[in-house]
Design a protein around this motif. Structure first.
Motif, mmCIF file in Angstrom:
data_model
loop_
_atom_site.group_PDB
_atom_site.id
_atom_site.type_symbol
_atom_site.label_atom_id
_atom_site.label_comp_id
_atom_site.label_asym_id
_atom_site.label_seq_id
_atom_site.Cartn_x
_atom_site.Cartn_y
_atom_site.Cartn_z
ATOM 1 N N VAL A 168 45.909 46.445 28.657
ATOM 2 C CA VAL A 168 46.406 45.763 29.857
ATOM 3 C C VAL A 168 47.652 46.514 30.336
ATOM 4 O O VAL A 168 48.665 46.566 29.636
ATOM 5 C CB VAL A 168 46.749 44.288 29.562
ATOM 6 C CG1 VAL A 168 47.176 43.569 30.843
ATOM 7 C CG2 VAL A 168 45.559 43.580 28.915
ATOM 8 N N VAL A 169 47.553 47.116 31.509
ATOM 9 C CA VAL A 169 48.651 47.939 32.026
ATOM 10 C C VAL A 169 49.907 47.084 32.199
ATOM 11 O O VAL A 169 49.860 46.022 32.827
ATOM 12 C CB VAL A 169 48.244 48.601 33.365
ATOM 13 C CG1 VAL A 169 49.424 49.349 33.991
ATOM 14 C CG2 VAL A 169 47.055 49.543 33.142
ATOM 15 N N TYR A 170 51.018 47.540 31.597
ATOM 16 C CA TYR A 170 52.260 46.761 31.624
ATOM 17 C C TYR A 170 53.309 47.385 32.546
ATOM 18 O O TYR A 170 54.275 46.736 32.917
ATOM 19 C CB TYR A 170 52.835 46.622 30.207
ATOM 20 C CG TYR A 170 53.002 47.953 29.503
ATOM 21 C CD1 TYR A 170 54.181 48.686 29.620
ATOM 22 C CD2 TYR A 170 51.960 48.495 28.746
ATOM 23 C CE1 TYR A 170 54.314 49.917 29.008
ATOM 24 C CE2 TYR A 170 52.084 49.724 28.130
ATOM 25 C CZ TYR A 170 53.270 50.436 28.264
ATOM 26 O OH TYR A 170 53.393 51.663 27.664
ATOM 27 N N GLU A 171 53.123 48.656 32.921
ATOM 28 C CA GLU A 171 54.157 49.321 33.720
ATOM 29 C C GLU A 171 54.089 48.963 35.207
ATOM 30 O O GLU A 171 55.020 49.248 35.964
ATOM 31 C CB GLU A 171 54.065 50.841 33.551
ATOM 32 C CG GLU A 171 54.533 51.294 32.179
ATOM 33 C CD GLU A 171 54.492 52.804 32.031
ATOM 34 O OE1 GLU A 171 54.945 53.504 32.974
ATOM 35 O OE2 GLU A 171 54.005 53.281 30.999
ATOM 36 N N TYR A 172 52.978 48.383 35.625
ATOM 37 C CA TYR A 172 52.813 47.964 37.021
ATOM 38 C C TYR A 172 52.333 46.521 37.028
ATOM 39 O O TYR A 172 51.671 46.088 36.077
ATOM 40 C CB TYR A 172 51.825 48.873 37.753
ATOM 41 C CG TYR A 172 52.325 50.291 37.838
ATOM 42 C CD1 TYR A 172 53.112 50.712 38.912
ATOM 43 C CD2 TYR A 172 52.039 51.201 36.829
ATOM 44 C CE1 TYR A 172 53.594 52.002 38.982
ATOM 45 C CE2 TYR A 172 52.516 52.501 36.883
ATOM 46 C CZ TYR A 172 53.302 52.900 37.965
ATOM 47 O OH TYR A 172 53.781 54.183 38.020
ATOM 48 N N CYS A 173 52.646 45.793 38.095
ATOM 49 C CA CYS A 173 52.303 44.371 38.071
ATOM 50 C C CYS A 173 52.119 43.833 39.482
ATOM 51 O O CYS A 173 52.365 44.533 40.470
ATOM 52 C CB CYS A 173 53.385 43.588 37.338
ATOM 53 S SG CYS A 173 55.016 43.737 38.071
ATOM 54 N N GLY A 174 51.678 42.588 39.567
ATOM 55 C CA GLY A 174 51.598 41.896 40.845
ATOM 56 C C GLY A 174 53.000 41.545 41.330
ATOM 57 O O GLY A 174 54.001 41.843 40.669
ATOM 58 N N HIS A 175 53.066 40.864 42.475
ATOM 59 C CA HIS A 175 54.366 40.712 43.141
ATOM 60 C C HIS A 175 54.255 39.733 44.301
ATOM 61 O O HIS A 175 53.161 39.461 44.798
ATOM 62 C CB HIS A 175 54.808 42.074 43.695
ATOM 63 C CG HIS A 175 53.721 42.762 44.477
ATOM 64 N ND1 HIS A 175 53.532 42.573 45.832
ATOM 65 C CD2 HIS A 175 52.718 43.593 44.075
ATOM 66 C CE1 HIS A 175 52.483 43.275 46.230
ATOM 67 N NE2 HIS A 175 51.954 43.893 45.197
ATOM 68 N N GLY A 176 55.400 39.254 44.732
ATOM 69 C CA GLY A 176 55.448 38.517 45.990
ATOM 70 C C GLY A 176 55.058 39.438 47.130
ATOM 71 O O GLY A 176 55.233 40.655 47.053
#
Length: 261
Positions: A168-176
């Protein structure tokens, strides 16, 4: 300071959500036209050109232009996790997983969604990765409820993916999202101790986007400065919706209802 800033109420007004919804529905219609074009032999540039024209035809602007990305669509194939360049030398082939991450700025309102398309007959392991990543997206959306915290979304995505030993990629993520491409809060796919974990409140509009790898969770960026790939070159999958949180339900904005055109 950071924690306080993250936790402030970042609700949108009803008018703003209405504007964002229009942008999101336009994006859903674009995907409906685009996905049948993802066939062996098509280039990433041709797919991007279609998006640029479509977005222009509805009076919008590709949202990624504001981020200096050279295209309307991030076209990420196989080991490319995100931010794949829409290059004319990048040719879609039978068996590929092609992620198309697109945003539209329509009258100042931003939509953001990603669909991964299987090309022709894909291997069973890739088909399963696509199914599980899609399930992770909807598990995250189901956990996204007013009154809960961001961590509920992260936990739902992570726990499901880890059942299959996926990275599970942790360096990039969802966001407002909605008034800008990236807004607070961050919506990680990996639950982290000590990370900001703001409460989900009515009026929030967020992009939930699992990025799941067949192998390692680690990623690196190619020399082009954009394309993020899995560190072990294993296949990756990316699915994303923009959702709006209300008192008693969460609405998937970047999705057309059955029969909706």
């Amino acid at each position: 300071e950071e924690m306080v800033r993250q936790d402030k109420n970042i609700s949108k007004t009803k008018e703003q959500i209405d504007g964002i919804r229009l942008s999101c529905k336009a994006l859903a219609r674009l995907f409906k036209e685009l996905t049948p074009r993802v066939k062996p032999g098509v280039t990433a540039k041709e797919l991007d050109d279609f998006c640029v024209e479509y977005i222009k035809s509805i009076g919008g602007v590709p949202a990624w232009y504001a981020e200096d990305f050279p295209g309307a669509a991030c076209v990420s194939i196989n080991e490319e996790v995100i931010h794949g360049l829409p290059d004319k030398k990048k040719i879609v082939r039978e068996g590929d997983l092609v992620s198309l991450d697109i945003g539209i700025d329509l009258n100042g309102y931003i939509s953001d969604s990603c669909v991964t398309v299987p090309v022709g007959k894909v291997s069973p392991e890739r088909a399963q990765l696509l199914k599980v990543t899609t399930d992770c997206l909807y598990a995250g959306i189901a956990a996204c409820q007013a009154g809960k915290r961001v961590n509920a979304i992260s936990r739902a995505v992570y726990d499901l993916a880890r059942q299959y030993n996926y990275g599970v990629v942790y360096e990039y993520c969802g966001h407002g999202v909605g008034l800008k491409v990236h807004e607070d809060p961050n919506i990680p796919n990996v639950p982290e101790r000590g990370a900001p974990n703001p409460r989900l409140v009515p009026g929030m509009v967020i992009a939930i986007e699992p990025m799941i790898n067949l192998g390692t969770a680690d990623v690196k960026t190619r020399a082009d400065g954009w394309t993020v790939v899995s560190a072990d070159k294993s296949c990756s999958c990316h699915m994303e919706h923009t959702v709006a949180i209300f008192e008693d339900h969460t609405e998937i904005l970047t999705q057309l209802a059955p029969g909706e055109v």
